[in-house]
Scaffold this motif. Sequence first.
Motif, PDB file in Angstrom:
ATOM      1  N   LEU A 125       0.823  -1.208   0.000  1.00 55.83           N
ATOM      2  CA  LEU A 125       0.000   0.000   0.000  1.00 55.83           C
ATOM      3  C   LEU A 125       0.860   1.261   0.000  1.00 55.83           C
ATOM      4  CD1 LEU A 125      -2.878  -0.955   2.468  1.00 55.83           C
ATOM      5  CD2 LEU A 125      -2.980  -0.802  -0.031  1.00 55.83           C
ATOM      6  N   ALA A 126       2.097   1.145   0.455  1.00 52.15           N
ATOM      7  CA  ALA A 126       3.012   2.294   0.469  1.00 52.15           C
ATOM      8  C   ALA A 126       3.263   2.838  -0.930  1.00 52.15           C
ATOM      9  CB  ALA A 126       4.341   1.891   1.124  1.00 52.15           C
ATOM     10  N   ARG A 127       2.964   2.066  -1.942  1.00 50.34           N
ATOM     11  CA  ARG A 127       3.125   2.529  -3.323  1.00 50.34           C
ATOM     12  C   ARG A 127       2.115   3.621  -3.677  1.00 50.34           C
ATOM     13  NH1 ARG A 127       6.546   0.120  -6.305  1.00 50.34           N
ATOM     14  NH2 ARG A 127       7.565  -1.773  -5.605  1.00 50.34           N
ATOM     15  N   HIS A 128       1.065   3.758  -2.860  1.00 49.62           N
ATOM     16  CA  HIS A 128       0.019   4.762  -3.121  1.00 49.62           C
ATOM     17  C   HIS A 128      -0.367   5.402  -1.782  1.00 49.62           C
ATOM     18  CE1 HIS A 128      -3.362   6.801  -4.719  1.00 49.62           C
ATOM     19  NE2 HIS A 128      -3.786   5.895  -5.576  1.00 49.62           N
ATOM     20  N   PRO A 129       0.461   6.319  -1.288  1.00 50.08           N
ATOM     21  CA  PRO A 129       0.263   6.880   0.056  1.00 50.08           C
ATOM     22  C   PRO A 129      -1.103   7.518   0.285  1.00 50.08           C
ATOM     23  CG  PRO A 129       2.429   7.482  -0.767  1.00 50.08           C
ATOM     24  CD  PRO A 129       1.697   6.829  -1.905  1.00 50.08           C
ATOM     25  N   ALA A 130      -1.626   8.252  -0.676  1.00 46.95           N
ATOM     26  CA  ALA A 130      -2.924   8.918  -0.464  1.00 46.95           C
ATOM     27  C   ALA A 130      -4.030   7.880  -0.281  1.00 46.95           C
ATOM     28  CB  ALA A 130      -3.244   9.848  -1.634  1.00 46.95           C
ATOM     29  N   LEU A 131      -4.016   6.844  -1.101  1.00 49.86           N
ATOM     30  CA  LEU A 131      -4.996   5.769  -0.969  1.00 49.86           C
ATOM     31  C   LEU A 131      -4.800   5.035   0.354  1.00 49.86           C
ATOM     32  CD1 LEU A 131      -7.259   3.960  -2.185  1.00 49.86           C
ATOM     33  CD2 LEU A 131      -5.411   2.576  -3.159  1.00 49.86           C
ATOM     34  N   ALA A 132      -3.555   4.728   0.684  1.00 54.06           N
ATOM     35  CA  ALA A 132      -3.262   4.021   1.936  1.00 54.06           C
ATOM     36  C   ALA A 132      -3.787   4.804   3.131  1.00 54.06           C
ATOM     37  CB  ALA A 132      -1.759   3.783   2.069  1.00 54.06           C
ATOM     38  N   LYS A 133      -3.541   6.096   3.154  1.00 55.06           N
ATOM     39  CA  LYS A 133      -3.971   6.919   4.284  1.00 55.06           C
ATOM     40  C   LYS A 133      -5.494   6.898   4.415  1.00 55.06           C
ATOM     41  CE  LYS A 133      -3.515  11.512   6.282  1.00 55.06           C
ATOM     42  NZ  LYS A 133      -2.913  12.836   6.144  1.00 55.06           N
ATOM     43  N   ALA A 134      -6.197   7.082   3.321  1.00 53.62           N
ATOM     44  CA  ALA A 134      -7.658   7.110   3.353  1.00 53.62           C
ATOM     45  C   ALA A 134      -8.228   5.751   3.745  1.00 53.62           C
ATOM     46  CB  ALA A 134      -8.205   7.542   1.995  1.00 53.62           C
ATOM     47  N   PHE A 135      -7.710   4.706   3.122  1.00 54.23           N
ATOM     48  CA  PHE A 135      -8.254   3.376   3.397  1.00 54.23           C
ATOM     49  C   PHE A 135      -7.919   2.909   4.809  1.00 54.23           C
ATOM     50  CE2 PHE A 135      -8.306  -1.190   3.528  1.00 54.23           C
ATOM     51  CZ  PHE A 135      -9.573  -1.449   3.035  1.00 54.23           C
ATOM     52  N   LEU A 136      -6.693   3.123   5.230  1.00 52.57           N
ATOM     53  CA  LEU A 136      -6.274   2.631   6.546  1.00 52.57           C
ATOM     54  C   LEU A 136      -7.015   3.327   7.681  1.00 52.57           C
ATOM     55  CD1 LEU A 136      -2.472   2.063   5.963  1.00 52.57           C
ATOM     56  CD2 LEU A 136      -4.271   0.322   6.181  1.00 52.57           C
ATOM     57  N   ARG A 137      -7.412   4.556   7.485  1.00 52.99           N
ATOM     58  CA  ARG A 137      -8.209   5.219   8.522  1.00 52.99           C
ATOM     59  C   ARG A 137      -9.504   4.453   8.754  1.00 52.99           C
ATOM     60  NH1 ARG A 137     -10.480  11.419   8.691  1.00 52.99           N
ATOM     61  NH2 ARG A 137     -11.307  11.232  10.796  1.00 52.99           N
ATOM     62  N   PHE A 138     -10.150   4.054   7.676  1.00 52.51           N
ATOM     63  CA  PHE A 138     -11.379   3.256   7.750  1.00 52.51           C
ATOM     64  C   PHE A 138     -11.086   1.879   8.350  1.00 52.51           C
ATOM     65  CE2 PHE A 138     -14.301   0.428   5.146  1.00 52.51           C
ATOM     66  CZ  PHE A 138     -15.428   0.647   5.913  1.00 52.51           C
ATOM     67  N   ASN A 139     -10.044   1.232   7.852  1.00 51.03           N
ATOM     68  CA  ASN A 139      -9.702  -0.107   8.313  1.00 51.03           C
ATOM     69  C   ASN A 139      -9.331  -0.126   9.790  1.00 51.03           C
ATOM     70  OD1 ASN A 139      -7.073  -2.409   7.990  1.00 51.03           O
ATOM     71  ND2 ASN A 139      -9.200  -2.984   7.690  1.00 51.03           N
ATOM     72  N   VAL A 140      -8.557   0.856  10.232  1.00 50.62           N
ATOM     73  CA  VAL A 140      -8.176   0.927  11.640  1.00 50.62           C
ATOM     74  C   VAL A 140      -9.413   1.167  12.503  1.00 50.62           C
ATOM     75  CG1 VAL A 140      -6.897   2.305  13.347  1.00 50.62           C
ATOM     76  CG2 VAL A 140      -5.778   1.562  11.247  1.00 50.62           C
ATOM     77  N   HIS A 141     -10.345   1.976  12.025  1.00 46.82           N
ATOM     78  CA  HIS A 141     -11.596   2.166  12.767  1.00 46.82           C
ATOM     79  C   HIS A 141     -12.287   0.815  12.979  1.00 46.82           C
ATOM     80  CE1 HIS A 141     -15.580   3.389  14.023  1.00 46.82           C
ATOM     81  NE2 HIS A 141     -16.043   2.630  13.051  1.00 46.82           N
ATOM     82  N   LEU A 142     -12.386   0.035  11.923  1.00 46.89           N
ATOM     83  CA  LEU A 142     -13.075  -1.255  12.035  1.00 46.89           C
ATOM     84  C   LEU A 142     -12.360  -2.200  12.993  1.00 46.89           C
ATOM     85  CD1 LEU A 142     -14.100  -1.796   8.319  1.00 46.89           C
ATOM     86  CD2 LEU A 142     -15.604  -1.167  10.227  1.00 46.89           C
ATOM     87  N   LEU A 143     -11.049  -2.117  13.062  1.00 48.22           N
ATOM     88  CA  LEU A 143     -10.277  -2.996  13.949  1.00 48.22           C
ATOM     89  C   LEU A 143     -10.240  -2.520  15.397  1.00 48.22           C
ATOM     90  CD1 LEU A 143      -7.192  -4.068  11.831  1.00 48.22           C
ATOM     91  CD2 LEU A 143      -8.940  -5.550  12.810  1.00 48.22           C
ATOM     92  N   THR A 144     -10.277  -1.207  15.608  1.00 48.14           N
ATOM     93  CA  THR A 144     -10.037  -0.718  16.966  1.00 48.14           C
ATOM     94  C   THR A 144     -11.183   0.077  17.578  1.00 48.14           C
ATOM     95  OG1 THR A 144      -8.973   1.321  16.199  1.00 48.14           O
ATOM     96  CG2 THR A 144      -7.546  -0.603  16.516  1.00 48.14           C
ATOM     97  N   SER A 145     -12.065   0.638  16.771  1.00 43.99           N
ATOM     98  CA  SER A 145     -13.110   1.517  17.301  1.00 43.99           C
ATOM     99  C   SER A 145     -14.522   1.056  16.965  1.00 43.99           C
ATOM    100  CB  SER A 145     -12.915   2.940  16.760  1.00 43.99           C
ATOM    101  OG  SER A 145     -11.637   3.414  17.087  1.00 43.99           O
ATOM    102  N   SER A 146     -14.640   0.004  16.245  1.00 36.99           N
ATOM    103  CA  SER A 146     -15.939  -0.522  15.853  1.00 36.99           C
ATOM    104  C   SER A 146     -16.717  -0.996  17.076  1.00 36.99           C
ATOM    105  CB  SER A 146     -15.716  -1.699  14.893  1.00 36.99           C
ATOM    106  OG  SER A 146     -16.877  -2.459  14.725  1.00 36.99           O
ATOM    107  N   THR A 147     -18.028  -0.974  16.981  1.00 37.47           N
ATOM    108  CA  THR A 147     -18.870  -1.508  18.060  1.00 37.47           C
ATOM    109  C   THR A 147     -19.013  -3.024  17.974  1.00 37.47           C
ATOM    110  OG1 THR A 147     -20.915  -1.244  16.779  1.00 37.47           O
ATOM    111  CG2 THR A 147     -20.219   0.632  18.148  1.00 37.47           C
ATOM    112  N   LEU A 148     -18.534  -3.609  16.908  1.00 32.63           N
ATOM    113  CA  LEU A 148     -18.674  -5.054  16.696  1.00 32.63           C
ATOM    114  C   LEU A 148     -17.791  -5.827  17.673  1.00 32.63           C
ATOM    115  CD1 LEU A 148     -20.171  -6.908  14.662  1.00 32.63           C
ATOM    116  CD2 LEU A 148     -18.096  -6.858  13.269  1.00 32.63           C
ATOM    117  N   PRO A 149     -18.345  -6.834  18.347  1.00 32.70           N
ATOM    118  CA  PRO A 149     -17.493  -7.642  19.234  1.00 32.70           C
ATOM    119  C   PRO A 149     -16.335  -8.274  18.448  1.00 32.70           C
ATOM    120  CG  PRO A 149     -19.818  -8.125  19.616  1.00 32.70           C
ATOM    121  CD  PRO A 149     -19.745  -7.272  18.380  1.00 32.70           C
TER     122      PRO A 149
END
Length: 177
Positions: A34-58
């Motif tokens: 993903l480092a090959r496309h920093p802007a995409l990585a930044k946008a996508f990883l923000r969403f992905n990190v939310h799902l892993l660490t801040s989601s309400t899902l058990p």
Amino acid sequence: MRLPPLPADQWDEATHQALSAMRDPAANNALSTLARHPALAKAFLRFNVHLLTSSTLPPRVRELAILRVAHRRECAYEWSHHVSMAKDEGITDGEIAAVRGVGEDAGRLDEFDRAVITAVDELEDKSRLSDETWAALGERLDDRQRMDFVFTVGCYATLAMAFNTFGVQLENADQNH
């Protein structure tokens, strides 16, 4: 491998910033790709990190769902990483095998866990949940959790598609050959 990981010594400031929320990104082939496309990585990883660490899902439900996505999409990279995460959440080897529907292990999941698997299958096959499956998930999940569930399945389906297309290999692939 269509897109090899970008070596860390070639990362610019935008890349370092895009991956800054991740632990040891240089040692992770997916993140280094993903480092090959920093802007995409930044946008996508923000969403992905939310799902892993801040989601309400058990976490258990999240990991069962991700494993089912990885299995259905034949994504060895995603499967490998999330097997260890599933085990960290107390999911047993038998339950992990059951996610794949393997032999006698297929019956090791309880009724709710089977509803989670069914929900992933419905989302993958029809891009929607049936009323019955929505209600089954509602036995233990509230509306926000069910929303997080749908977005988690979609996110990891996207990741599996990307990993498979880019040819992201397991970090220890060289050790396995």
